[in-house]
Design a protein around this motif. Sequence first.
Motif, PDB file in Angstrom:
ATOM      1  N   VAL A 555     -76.917 -56.071 116.475  1.00  0.00           N
ATOM      2  CA  VAL A 555     -77.699 -55.029 115.816  1.00  0.00           C
ATOM      3  C   VAL A 555     -76.753 -53.986 115.222  1.00  0.00           C
ATOM      4  O   VAL A 555     -76.002 -53.331 115.951  1.00  0.00           O
ATOM      5  CB  VAL A 555     -78.670 -54.355 116.818  1.00  0.00           C
ATOM      6  CG1 VAL A 555     -79.445 -53.251 116.133  1.00  0.00           C
ATOM      7  CG2 VAL A 555     -79.609 -55.392 117.418  1.00  0.00           C
ATOM      8  N   LYS A 556     -76.785 -53.848 113.908  1.00  0.00           N
ATOM      9  CA  LYS A 556     -75.958 -52.861 113.216  1.00  0.00           C
ATOM     10  C   LYS A 556     -76.849 -51.672 112.857  1.00  0.00           C
ATOM     11  O   LYS A 556     -77.747 -51.783 112.032  1.00  0.00           O
ATOM     12  CB  LYS A 556     -75.343 -53.470 111.954  1.00  0.00           C
ATOM     13  CG  LYS A 556     -74.476 -52.513 111.159  1.00  0.00           C
ATOM     14  CD  LYS A 556     -73.899 -53.216 109.932  1.00  0.00           C
ATOM     15  CE  LYS A 556     -73.054 -52.292 109.092  1.00  0.00           C
ATOM     16  NZ  LYS A 556     -72.525 -52.978 107.886  1.00  0.00           N
ATOM     17  N   ARG A 557     -76.572 -50.534 113.507  1.00  0.00           N
ATOM     18  CA  ARG A 557     -77.396 -49.344 113.323  1.00  0.00           C
ATOM     19  C   ARG A 557     -76.636 -48.342 112.460  1.00  0.00           C
ATOM     20  O   ARG A 557     -75.619 -47.800 112.890  1.00  0.00           O
ATOM     21  CB  ARG A 557     -77.750 -48.725 114.675  1.00  0.00           C
ATOM     22  CG  ARG A 557     -78.717 -47.556 114.614  1.00  0.00           C
ATOM     23  CD  ARG A 557     -78.883 -46.943 115.989  1.00  0.00           C
ATOM     24  NE  ARG A 557     -79.979 -46.007 116.060  1.00  0.00           N
ATOM     25  CZ  ARG A 557     -80.240 -45.216 117.097  1.00  0.00           C
ATOM     26  NH1 ARG A 557     -79.454 -45.288 118.191  1.00  0.00           N
ATOM     27  NH2 ARG A 557     -81.262 -44.396 117.076  1.00  0.00           N
ATOM     28  N   LEU A 558     -77.094 -48.132 111.241  1.00  0.00           N
ATOM     29  CA  LEU A 558     -76.401 -47.228 110.329  1.00  0.00           C
ATOM     30  C   LEU A 558     -76.597 -45.792 110.804  1.00  0.00           C
ATOM     31  O   LEU A 558     -77.727 -45.335 111.024  1.00  0.00           O
ATOM     32  CB  LEU A 558     -76.922 -47.383 108.903  1.00  0.00           C
ATOM     33  CG  LEU A 558     -76.247 -48.478 108.066  1.00  0.00           C
ATOM     34  CD1 LEU A 558     -76.517 -49.850 108.646  1.00  0.00           C
ATOM     35  CD2 LEU A 558     -76.705 -48.420 106.623  1.00  0.00           C
ATOM     36  N   SER A 559     -75.476 -45.099 110.949  1.00  0.00           N
ATOM     37  CA  SER A 559     -75.562 -43.692 111.350  1.00  0.00           C
ATOM     38  C   SER A 559     -75.980 -42.839 110.159  1.00  0.00           C
ATOM     39  O   SER A 559     -75.706 -43.175 109.006  1.00  0.00           O
ATOM     40  CB  SER A 559     -74.217 -43.220 111.901  1.00  0.00           C
ATOM     41  OG  SER A 559     -73.213 -43.352 110.920  1.00  0.00           O
ATOM     42  N   LYS A 594     -89.258 -45.251 110.230  1.00  0.00           N
ATOM     43  CA  LYS A 594     -88.884 -43.836 110.335  1.00  0.00           C
ATOM     44  C   LYS A 594     -87.617 -43.592 109.519  1.00  0.00           C
ATOM     45  O   LYS A 594     -87.542 -43.945 108.360  1.00  0.00           O
ATOM     46  CB  LYS A 594     -88.717 -43.442 111.801  1.00  0.00           C
ATOM     47  CG  LYS A 594     -89.995 -43.640 112.621  1.00  0.00           C
ATOM     48  CD  LYS A 594     -89.800 -43.262 114.070  1.00  0.00           C
ATOM     49  CE  LYS A 594     -91.100 -43.486 114.842  1.00  0.00           C
ATOM     50  NZ  LYS A 594     -90.952 -43.160 116.275  1.00  0.00           N
ATOM     51  N   ASP A 595     -86.610 -43.010 110.083  1.00  0.00           N
ATOM     52  CA  ASP A 595     -85.364 -42.750 109.343  1.00  0.00           C
ATOM     53  C   ASP A 595     -84.272 -43.757 109.681  1.00  0.00           C
ATOM     54  O   ASP A 595     -83.106 -43.549 109.323  1.00  0.00           O
ATOM     55  CB  ASP A 595     -84.857 -41.333 109.659  1.00  0.00           C
ATOM     56  CG  ASP A 595     -85.816 -40.270 109.145  1.00  0.00           C
ATOM     57  OD1 ASP A 595     -86.450 -40.528 108.098  1.00  0.00           O
ATOM     58  OD2 ASP A 595     -85.928 -39.207 109.783  1.00  0.00           O
ATOM     59  N   GLU A 596     -84.645 -44.809 110.374  1.00  0.00           N
ATOM     60  CA  GLU A 596     -83.646 -45.782 110.793  1.00  0.00           C
ATOM     61  C   GLU A 596     -83.395 -46.819 109.690  1.00  0.00           C
ATOM     62  O   GLU A 596     -84.317 -47.220 108.968  1.00  0.00           O
ATOM     63  CB  GLU A 596     -84.107 -46.512 112.060  1.00  0.00           C
ATOM     64  CG  GLU A 596     -84.189 -45.631 113.277  1.00  0.00           C
ATOM     65  CD  GLU A 596     -82.822 -45.332 113.872  1.00  0.00           C
ATOM     66  OE1 GLU A 596     -81.817 -45.873 113.359  1.00  0.00           O
ATOM     67  OE2 GLU A 596     -82.775 -44.571 114.864  1.00  0.00           O
ATOM     68  N   LYS A 597     -82.148 -47.211 109.589  1.00  0.00           N
ATOM     69  CA  LYS A 597     -81.750 -48.354 108.742  1.00  0.00           C
ATOM     70  C   LYS A 597     -80.922 -49.282 109.632  1.00  0.00           C
ATOM     71  O   LYS A 597     -79.779 -48.992 109.960  1.00  0.00           O
ATOM     72  CB  LYS A 597     -80.938 -47.883 107.533  1.00  0.00           C
ATOM     73  CG  LYS A 597     -81.723 -47.034 106.557  1.00  0.00           C
ATOM     74  CD  LYS A 597     -80.971 -46.781 105.285  1.00  0.00           C
ATOM     75  CE  LYS A 597     -79.797 -45.822 105.483  1.00  0.00           C
ATOM     76  NZ  LYS A 597     -80.224 -44.456 105.730  1.00  0.00           N
ATOM     77  N   ILE A 598     -81.529 -50.406 110.041  1.00  0.00           N
ATOM     78  CA  ILE A 598     -80.924 -51.297 111.037  1.00  0.00           C
ATOM     79  C   ILE A 598     -80.900 -52.720 110.482  1.00  0.00           C
ATOM     80  O   ILE A 598     -81.881 -53.189 109.895  1.00  0.00           O
ATOM     81  CB  ILE A 598     -81.711 -51.257 112.366  1.00  0.00           C
ATOM     82  CG1 ILE A 598     -81.701 -49.835 112.947  1.00  0.00           C
ATOM     83  CG2 ILE A 598     -81.135 -52.252 113.365  1.00  0.00           C
ATOM     84  CD1 ILE A 598     -82.564 -49.684 114.185  1.00  0.00           C
ATOM     85  N   LEU A 599     -79.774 -53.403 110.671  1.00  0.00           N
ATOM     86  CA  LEU A 599     -79.619 -54.809 110.289  1.00  0.00           C
ATOM     87  C   LEU A 599     -79.467 -55.659 111.543  1.00  0.00           C
ATOM     88  O   LEU A 599     -78.744 -55.277 112.466  1.00  0.00           O
ATOM     89  CB  LEU A 599     -78.390 -54.998 109.390  1.00  0.00           C
ATOM     90  CG  LEU A 599     -78.453 -54.287 108.030  1.00  0.00           C
ATOM     91  CD1 LEU A 599     -77.106 -54.388 107.343  1.00  0.00           C
ATOM     92  CD2 LEU A 599     -79.535 -54.896 107.165  1.00  0.00           C
ATOM     93  N   ILE A 600     -80.133 -56.799 111.572  1.00  0.00           N
ATOM     94  CA  ILE A 600     -80.077 -57.690 112.727  1.00  0.00           C
ATOM     95  C   ILE A 600     -79.427 -58.995 112.287  1.00  0.00           C
ATOM     96  O   ILE A 600     -79.924 -59.683 111.383  1.00  0.00           O
ATOM     97  CB  ILE A 600     -81.480 -57.970 113.310  1.00  0.00           C
ATOM     98  CG1 ILE A 600     -82.087 -56.676 113.862  1.00  0.00           C
ATOM     99  CG2 ILE A 600     -81.387 -59.016 114.426  1.00  0.00           C
ATOM    100  CD1 ILE A 600     -82.915 -55.908 112.877  1.00  0.00           C
ATOM    101  N   TYR A 601     -78.282 -59.322 112.885  1.00  0.00           N
ATOM    102  CA  TYR A 601     -77.518 -60.514 112.555  1.00  0.00           C
ATOM    103  C   TYR A 601     -77.575 -61.521 113.701  1.00  0.00           C
ATOM    104  O   TYR A 601     -77.940 -61.188 114.829  1.00  0.00           O
ATOM    105  CB  TYR A 601     -76.037 -60.180 112.326  1.00  0.00           C
ATOM    106  CG  TYR A 601     -75.761 -59.244 111.186  1.00  0.00           C
ATOM    107  CD1 TYR A 601     -75.696 -59.711 109.888  1.00  0.00           C
ATOM    108  CD2 TYR A 601     -75.527 -57.885 111.420  1.00  0.00           C
ATOM    109  CE1 TYR A 601     -75.405 -58.851 108.839  1.00  0.00           C
ATOM    110  CE2 TYR A 601     -75.242 -57.022 110.386  1.00  0.00           C
ATOM    111  CZ  TYR A 601     -75.182 -57.511 109.088  1.00  0.00           C
ATOM    112  OH  TYR A 601     -74.903 -56.668 108.052  1.00  0.00           O
TER     113      TYR A 601
END
Length: 842
Positions: A555-559, A594-601
């Motif tokens: 899980v890549k969670r963009l700060s 919401k304000d999250e931008k998350i990529l799942i690899y």
Amino acid sequence: MQALTSFFMCLFFLFSLLRISAATALVTITPSGYLRDGETLVSVGGSYELGFFSPGKSKSRYLGIWYTFSTDAVVWVANRGTPLGDSSGLLKLTEQGVLVLLNSSNSIVWSSNSSRIAGNPISQLLDSGNLVVQDGKETNPDNFLWQSFDYPCDTFLPEMKLGWDLVTGFERSVSSWNSTEDPAPGEFLARMDQHGLPQFFVMKGAKIQARGGSWNGLFFTGYGYGVREPNPISGSEYLTEYGYGVREPNPISGSEFVMNKDEVYYDYRLENMSTFSRYVLNTSGVIERFTWLYQTHSWELALFLTGPCESYALCGPFSSCTINSNSAICACLKGFVPKSLKDWNSGYWSDGCVRRTPLACSDGDGFVKYSGIKLPDTSSSWFDKSMSLSECRGLCWGNCSCTACANLDIRDGGSGCVLWFGNLTDIREFTLGGGQDLYIRIAASELDHVKKKSNFNKRQLLAILLSSAVFLMGLLIVGIILYIRKKKLRCEGHRRKDCRDEYLREDGEEMELPLFDLTTIAKATDNFSSCNKLGEGGFGPVYKGTLLGGKEIAVKRLSKNSGQGMREFKTEVILIARLQHRNLVKLLGCCIQKDEKILIYEFMPSKSLDFYIFDQEGQKLLDWPKCFHIIGGVARGLLYLHQDSRLRIIHRDLKPSNILLDDNMNPKISDFGLAKTFGGDQSQANTNIVVGTYGYMSPEYVVDGIFSMKSDVFSFGVILIEMLSRKKNRGFRHPNHDHNLLGHAWILWIQDKPLELIDKTFCDSCNMSEVVRCLHVGLLCVQRVPEDRPSMSSVVLMLSSCDVLPPPKQPGFYTERSIHESPTRTLPCSENTFSTMMIEAR
């Protein structure tokens, strides 16, 4: 019949003896003797003689070799372009072992050459028709001072070689006469071309007139092996072994094709010494084979290589030529259609055919087998003598640029491998036998189409179409209902903005993405626990997660303060979602609630490449076979991005930490947040904001903001050199100079000490020649000028072949750093852990 043949043979030899005794004939020429016009030099067996002649009605005199029983069949001419004006010609042998032809004024008209001086030179005509100069009684052809077989004219005799001496660069080829009365070299040349897999050509000047194909262990693929078919032009029989015009069985019993590091050539032998046969390249550029018939005391034209399918590339690329009276000569290969239907239907085929369905790289492509094929032009092919057919097909399937493959040698079930890249040109189908098998790569949908049988009548086909249309309409209606219902349920559970954000747009086109619920992601990562943190890049942390069914994910969670906004997020999602390749990381979904931008690899359990290069514990786990496997995988992944994906993609941040490894140590390129796409005709672009990682960015990108595919090639070269040395390019220090790792590698290379760069832990498991070749490729990739760097397709071939590589030039950033710099000084940003969007890259 045997008695009759023996009778004719006796008459033939009696006739030869009477002829020799009736004329002034010599057996050898020594420095003390000579050969005048009117005299002849006869071979020991009496088959050939050397003397002076005038062709046809010409009054010019030439020195030549012919058959004793057929003086009009001249097989070799010495002074082809410098005829004598009268009958005063004189052939002498010098004390140094050089044959000289003198005219009436004792001027040299023609001479042989020799790199050695003989102690006791003699010249004689062998019973093969070969005029030789030898030292004393030397009989080994390799030790002859000179021989006419090295300088063929228009006739290719048994035991004569056609090809190249690769050590000296000397070529033996056959050239036509200028006319029937002028033996000077004409405009046609039959030669062996050594580019790619060697093959036989007939040239007209610099243009290819006809192609005999490559050697497959038994014959040249363009000449089949001798199955009779009706001749659609004349109605008579011919053998597809050679094309039109074979009229009798082939008296040739042994053909030999030699290909090694010293030479490449073809020669042939006859069934017995009492048979006479010769190949002639006539003044029209057609190869003919004549056989002597004792019964009629004449030459019988046994073969002539002509016909429409003999014209080189008549049908253009991706098409085949077939002599069949029931159909057109040219036809597109399966899975291909005419490039210009109008031109094709009018009989203009040279534009050839194009794919009906583009290839999808290795995933989803297959091979269609053609039998009885003259293999395509091999000038740009790659070959290996040791591979099996299954290994060959696997290698082609794993290279996105490979378009076809075949066995190199068809004997004993087949062996070796030939790969084609790009267009397939000059293919011919032998309808009743001959040729060999060829495997042509096509898209999976085309493969399915080829396998279907067209045995339905019109009524059955109409019924199938109608029932399929009704079935598909029903599925469409059900799908629309389910889609509307699903969207309605989602919109009821989220804010209007969240509902809109389930779609990303690219060029105005909506793309639905696989979405994960934020609650699901939080639960999978234990609410983004630090214990599950795998690492942190320039745009945010990456966590390990486990879904409810036990599937592991990354899980890549963009700060929020990473600098990567929705544009970069869209770029990474859209690119990875559309890219399908075994060496690219697979995107499973995303979350934009919401304000999250998350990529799942997909989760990569073996971490990233930097752990195995720079970590002391990780280095112990990476032996040379695994290292070479990773190098090849990264190269193929980049090749797909640059050449075989729908758009050209420039990664711009290729480095070890962005190369992930699965359970089997297969590399997968990740992190496409900084990637850029190019159109089909675009090759480079400029940017005002330089992004990437110092130590891996190319000079033109750092200085001028210019990036291209060669920028990624530079980064690949840096990674390759880091893998070999297990040292970082940036921060590298050496006690004798202040260059970076690239500069150090260059110094060792030009000092011819490349092995000093290789990490000692590789010694137990590596193939040194393979390691040095990888270093050579790495230095080619990091050359300062982008145009000097190879493309990734060339890199893949360089890594998998044994061809000679060009010498590398000076690498980029080959300047010594200031001695006041210290690797331990405080830096404004990290060295190799994440990427930055600032002007100053790492």
